[in-house]
Design a protein around this motif. Structure first.
Motif, PDB file in Angstrom:
ATOM      1  N   PHE A 152      29.336  14.921   7.689  1.00  0.00           N
ATOM      2  CA  PHE A 152      27.828  14.344   7.185  1.00  0.00           C
ATOM      3  C   PHE A 152      28.094  13.389   6.540  1.00  0.00           C
ATOM      4  CE2 PHE A 152      27.760  18.215   8.615  1.00  0.00           C
ATOM      5  CZ  PHE A 152      26.584  17.980   9.664  1.00  0.00           C
ATOM      6  N   PRO A 153      28.941  11.943   6.331  1.00  0.00           N
ATOM      7  CA  PRO A 153      29.344  11.495   5.684  1.00  0.00           C
ATOM      8  C   PRO A 153      27.921  11.238   4.667  1.00  0.00           C
ATOM      9  CG  PRO A 153      28.808  10.205   7.295  1.00  0.00           C
ATOM     10  CD  PRO A 153      28.729  11.794   8.129  1.00  0.00           C
ATOM     11  N   ASP A 154      26.798  11.036   4.909  1.00  0.00           N
ATOM     12  CA  ASP A 154      25.340  11.239   4.302  1.00  0.00           C
ATOM     13  C   ASP A 154      25.758  11.583   3.189  1.00  0.00           C
ATOM     14  OD1 ASP A 154      25.329   8.234   5.172  1.00  0.00           O
ATOM     15  OD2 ASP A 154      23.453   9.438   6.389  1.00  0.00           O
ATOM     16  N   ALA A 155      26.058  13.185   2.955  1.00  0.00           N
ATOM     17  CA  ALA A 155      26.078  14.350   2.146  1.00  0.00           C
ATOM     18  C   ALA A 155      26.975  14.026   1.770  1.00  0.00           C
ATOM     19  CB  ALA A 155      25.782  15.471   2.950  1.00  0.00           C
ATOM     20  N   ARG A 192      28.717  12.798  -1.752  1.00  0.00           N
ATOM     21  CA  ARG A 192      27.634  11.722  -3.523  1.00  0.00           C
ATOM     22  C   ARG A 192      28.619  12.067  -4.304  1.00  0.00           C
ATOM     23  NH1 ARG A 192      24.147  11.384  -0.381  1.00  0.00           N
ATOM     24  NH2 ARG A 192      21.581  11.088  -1.106  1.00  0.00           N
ATOM     25  N   ASP A 233      26.599  16.807  -1.708  1.00  0.00           N
ATOM     26  CA  ASP A 233      24.857  17.444  -2.216  1.00  0.00           C
ATOM     27  C   ASP A 233      24.007  18.233  -1.611  1.00  0.00           C
ATOM     28  OD1 ASP A 233      22.192  16.298  -2.371  1.00  0.00           O
ATOM     29  OD2 ASP A 233      23.044  14.070  -2.963  1.00  0.00           O
ATOM     30  N   ALA A 243      21.283  17.046   0.087  1.00  0.00           N
ATOM     31  CA  ALA A 243      21.469  15.783   1.549  1.00  0.00           C
ATOM     32  C   ALA A 243      21.568  16.849   2.263  1.00  0.00           C
ATOM     33  CB  ALA A 243      22.098  15.005   1.370  1.00  0.00           C
ATOM     34  N   ALA A 283      19.724  17.317   6.442  1.00  0.00           N
ATOM     35  CA  ALA A 283      20.337  16.909   7.658  1.00  0.00           C
ATOM     36  C   ALA A 283      19.908  18.300   8.579  1.00  0.00           C
ATOM     37  CB  ALA A 283      21.652  16.935   7.173  1.00  0.00           C
TER      38      ALA A 283
END
Length: 197
Positions: free
Chosen positions: A54-57, A59, A64, A67, A71
């Protein structure tokens, strides 16, 4: 010989406050939520494996949580993927605590103890509880979640009555003094049991 006491209870029941009371009485305390915070912090053991999935999670080098919740909201199957990464790391953190702890009684503050089968690792379980209307008032007074969010969390947890029925000890947290008396009583009972083991 050390005694492992699982401490559980639903949201808003006073578990964290009760856990601190056990620590004040000389017990060693392991907190599942604090372990997750350590794992999610910069350099924490969960950051790299979660970054892969989960690269978007990630920060500022830490996980995060909002995030991750997003997901899960997008795809409920992501919860199992997250748990597959995080649960073994939490278990490892707990095992390291167990080897370091020196007190006669080790207390494990685990909200989802029964839901995850964690009671199998404990010598006994104490469940904190309070009347549902007090629980609801406490949670909503924090101002961190809506009534709908509270109901959603409750729906995912084992009912409090069932937790109480499965526990070896029950601690009612209606007042601080009453809770502290019960904590001291639980410790006395455990020490008596240990003396006769």
């Amino acid at each position: 010989m050390s005694f492992d006491l699982g401490l559980t209870g639903s949201i808003g029941m006073g578990k964290s406050t009760t856990a601190r009371m056990f620590a004040d009485e000389g017990c060693d305390l392991w907190d599942a939520d604090a372990a997750v915070h350590r794992l999610y912090a910069p350099g924490g053991a969960a950051v790299a494996p979660l970054a892969q999935e989960f690269p978007d999670a990630i920060r500022d080098g830490c996980v995060d949580r909002a995030a991750l919740r997003d997901a899960i909201a997008k795809d409920p199957d992501n919860l199992a993927r997250i748990e597959a990464i995080v649960h073994p790391l939490v278990a490892q953190d707990r095992a390291e605590f167990r080897t370091r702890a020196r007190a006669e009684i080790r207390v494990y503050d685990i909200p989802l103890l029964f839901e995850t089968g964690g009671e199998a690792e404990m010598d006994a379980v104490a469940c904190v509880w309070v009347a549902p209307e007090i629980q609801r008032a406490r949670v909503l007074a924090r101002g961190t979640m809506s009534a709908e969010q509270f109901e959603r969390i409750l729906s995912k947890q084992m009912p409090s009555d069932e937790k109480r029925a499965r526990a070896d000890f029950q601690i009612e947290t209606d007042t601080l003094d009453h809770a502290r008396q019960q904590v001291q009583d639980v410790i006395r009972q455990i020490k008596t049991r240990q003396a006769h083991a």
